[in-house]
Design a protein around this motif. Structure first.
Motif, PDB file in Angstrom:
ATOM      1  N   ARG A   1       0.824  -1.220   0.000  1.00 27.77           N
ATOM      2  CA  ARG A   1       0.000   0.000   0.000  1.00 27.77           C
ATOM      3  C   ARG A   1       0.857   1.269   0.000  1.00 27.77           C
ATOM      4  N   PHE A   2       1.980   1.223   0.683  1.00 23.99           N
ATOM      5  CA  PHE A   2       2.860   2.392   0.797  1.00 23.99           C
ATOM      6  C   PHE A   2       4.108   2.175  -0.043  1.00 23.99           C
ATOM      7  N   THR A   3       4.621   3.274  -0.594  1.00 22.94           N
ATOM      8  CA  THR A   3       5.861   3.229  -1.359  1.00 22.94           C
ATOM      9  C   THR A   3       6.748   4.392  -0.946  1.00 22.94           C
ATOM     10  N   ILE A   4       7.980   4.067  -0.577  1.00 23.66           N
ATOM     11  CA  ILE A   4       8.955   5.093  -0.203  1.00 23.66           C
ATOM     12  C   ILE A   4       9.872   5.342  -1.394  1.00 23.66           C
ATOM     13  N   SER A   5      10.240   6.596  -1.579  1.00 26.63           N
ATOM     14  CA  SER A   5      11.149   6.944  -2.667  1.00 26.63           C
ATOM     15  C   SER A   5      11.942   8.173  -2.248  1.00 26.63           C
ATOM     16  N   ARG A   6      12.961   8.474  -3.006  1.00 27.85           N
ATOM     17  CA  ARG A   6      13.765   9.659  -2.692  1.00 27.85           C
ATOM     18  C   ARG A   6      14.235  10.324  -3.961  1.00 27.85           C
ATOM     19  N   ASP A   7      14.415  11.637  -3.855  1.00 24.56           N
ATOM     20  CA  ASP A   7      14.977  12.441  -4.930  1.00 24.56           C
ATOM     21  C   ASP A   7      16.122  13.227  -4.296  1.00 24.56           C
ATOM     22  N   ASN A   8      17.313  12.690  -4.400  1.00 22.82           N
ATOM     23  CA  ASN A   8      18.452  13.324  -3.747  1.00 22.82           C
ATOM     24  C   ASN A   8      18.752  14.701  -4.339  1.00 22.82           C
ATOM     25  N   ALA A   9      18.430  14.902  -5.584  1.00 23.04           N
ATOM     26  CA  ALA A   9      18.646  16.215  -6.201  1.00 23.04           C
ATOM     27  C   ALA A   9      17.774  17.283  -5.527  1.00 23.04           C
ATOM     28  N   LYS A  10      16.602  16.844  -5.033  1.00 24.44           N
ATOM     29  CA  LYS A  10      15.698  17.776  -4.348  1.00 24.44           C
ATOM     30  C   LYS A  10      15.841  17.673  -2.833  1.00 24.44           C
ATOM     31  N   ASN A  11      16.754  16.798  -2.396  1.00 22.05           N
ATOM     32  CA  ASN A  11      16.973  16.634  -0.951  1.00 22.05           C
ATOM     33  C   ASN A  11      15.681  16.258  -0.236  1.00 22.05           C
ATOM     34  N   THR A  12      14.910  15.392  -0.846  1.00 22.21           N
ATOM     35  CA  THR A  12      13.577  15.060  -0.335  1.00 22.21           C
ATOM     36  C   THR A  12      13.298  13.556  -0.456  1.00 22.21           C
ATOM     37  N   VAL A  13      12.616  13.038   0.556  1.00 16.82           N
ATOM     38  CA  VAL A  13      12.128  11.658   0.550  1.00 16.82           C
ATOM     39  C   VAL A  13      10.612  11.700   0.608  1.00 16.82           C
ATOM     40  N   TYR A  14       9.989  10.767  -0.080  1.00 15.41           N
ATOM     41  CA  TYR A  14       8.532  10.737  -0.174  1.00 15.41           C
ATOM     42  C   TYR A  14       7.981   9.425   0.390  1.00 15.41           C
ATOM     43  N   LEU A  15       6.758   9.491   0.858  1.00 13.26           N
ATOM     44  CA  LEU A  15       6.029   8.285   1.237  1.00 13.26           C
ATOM     45  C   LEU A  15       4.661   8.362   0.564  1.00 13.26           C
ATOM     46  N   GLN A  16       4.483   7.568  -0.482  1.00 20.29           N
ATOM     47  CA  GLN A  16       3.201   7.492  -1.167  1.00 20.29           C
ATOM     48  C   GLN A  16       2.342   6.474  -0.434  1.00 20.29           C
ATOM     49  N   MET A  17       1.176   6.908   0.014  1.00 24.65           N
ATOM     50  CA  MET A  17       0.295   6.046   0.806  1.00 24.65           C
ATOM     51  C   MET A  17      -1.015   5.873   0.054  1.00 24.65           C
ATOM     52  N   ASN A  18      -1.302   4.648  -0.332  1.00 26.45           N
ATOM     53  CA  ASN A  18      -2.539   4.316  -1.057  1.00 26.45           C
ATOM     54  C   ASN A  18      -3.402   3.399  -0.208  1.00 26.45           C
ATOM     55  N   SER A  19      -4.648   3.286  -0.602  1.00 23.71           N
ATOM     56  CA  SER A  19      -5.598   2.401   0.090  1.00 23.71           C
ATOM     57  C   SER A  19      -5.563   2.631   1.597  1.00 23.71           C
ATOM     58  N   LEU A  20      -5.624   3.872   1.983  1.00 21.71           N
ATOM     59  CA  LEU A  20      -5.505   4.220   3.396  1.00 21.71           C
ATOM     60  C   LEU A  20      -6.668   3.672   4.205  1.00 21.71           C
ATOM     61  N   GLU A  21      -6.362   3.290   5.419  1.00 21.89           N
ATOM     62  CA  GLU A  21      -7.323   2.707   6.348  1.00 21.89           C
ATOM     63  C   GLU A  21      -7.370   3.554   7.615  1.00 21.89           C
ATOM     64  N   PRO A  22      -8.472   3.506   8.349  1.00 23.19           N
ATOM     65  CA  PRO A  22      -8.537   4.270   9.605  1.00 23.19           C
ATOM     66  C   PRO A  22      -7.378   3.940  10.541  1.00 23.19           C
ATOM     67  N   GLU A  23      -6.878   2.711  10.474  1.00 25.52           N
ATOM     68  CA  GLU A  23      -5.754   2.308  11.331  1.00 25.52           C
ATOM     69  C   GLU A  23      -4.452   3.009  10.974  1.00 25.52           C
ATOM     70  N   ASP A  24      -4.411   3.670   9.829  1.00 25.61           N
ATOM     71  CA  ASP A  24      -3.220   4.430   9.429  1.00 25.61           C
ATOM     72  C   ASP A  24      -3.190   5.820  10.055  1.00 25.61           C
ATOM     73  N   THR A  25      -4.242   6.192  10.742  1.00 24.55           N
ATOM     74  CA  THR A  25      -4.294   7.500  11.393  1.00 24.55           C
ATOM     75  C   THR A  25      -3.208   7.624  12.444  1.00 24.55           C
ATOM     76  N   ALA A  26      -2.382   8.652  12.310  1.00 27.54           N
ATOM     77  CA  ALA A  26      -1.254   8.848  13.222  1.00 27.54           C
ATOM     78  C   ALA A  26      -0.517  10.125  12.834  1.00 27.54           C
ATOM     79  N   VAL A  27       0.400  10.524  13.693  1.00 28.04           N
ATOM     80  CA  VAL A  27       1.383  11.531  13.312  1.00 28.04           C
ATOM     81  C   VAL A  27       2.551  10.787  12.672  1.00 28.04           C
ATOM     82  N   TYR A  28       2.934  11.222  11.487  1.00 28.45           N
ATOM     83  CA  TYR A  28       4.003  10.574  10.735  1.00 28.45           C
ATOM     84  C   TYR A  28       5.274  11.425  10.835  1.00 28.45           C
ATOM     85  N   TYR A  29       6.370  10.752  11.138  1.00 26.08           N
ATOM     86  CA  TYR A  29       7.668  11.398  11.292  1.00 26.08           C
ATOM     87  C   TYR A  29       8.662  10.788  10.315  1.00 26.08           C
TER      88      TYR A  29
END
Length: 125
Positions: free
Chosen positions: A67-95
């Motif tokens: 459901r989730f996919t992590i990726s990074r773009d070092n040129a942009k100095n950024t990491v991403y977390l793509q979250m699909n098919s989200l469920e109520p159990e995914d509710t949280a503060v993400y760090y």
């Protein structure tokens, strides 16, 4: 000083998608593996995913695999977390967090040195 800033959290309906971003400042992201963690009210912080410095190795918690996919773009100095098919159990503060060594499948928060302030994800109808 290492600084990480998360963004992209929002209120979304079950089955929806979000993309979180973790932007680094004050250092070059290339030298660090980056992990995503989450903490729901009344629960311990848990590891969600990790990506190695090159992006060639990724780790996921069983609860988010497929459901989730992590990726990074070092040129942009950024990491991403793509979250699909989200469920109520995914509710949280993400760090996001940085560590100088490679990812471990254990996804332990104690292995990470620098942390962002978190972004709230709420999955609710």
């Amino acid at each position: 000083q290492l600084q990480l800033v998360e963004s992209g959290g929002d209120l979304v309906q079950p089955g929806g998608s979000l993309r979180l971003s973790c932007a680094a400042s004050g250092f070059t992201l290339d030298y660090y593996a980056i992990g995503w963690f989450r903490q729901a009210p009344g629960k311990e912080r848990e590891g969600v995913s990790c990506i190695s410095r090159s992006g060639g190795t990724t780790e996921y918690a069983d609860s988010v695999k497929g459901r989730f996919t992590i990726s990074r773009d070092n040129a942009k100095n950024t990491v991403y977390l793509q979250m699909n098919s989200l469920e109520p159990e995914d509710t949280a503060v993400y760090y996001c967090a940085a560590r100088a060594r490679t990812c471990s499948s254990l996804l332990m928060s104690t292995d990470f040195d620098s942390w962002g302030q978190g972004t709230q994800v709420t999955v609710s109808s």
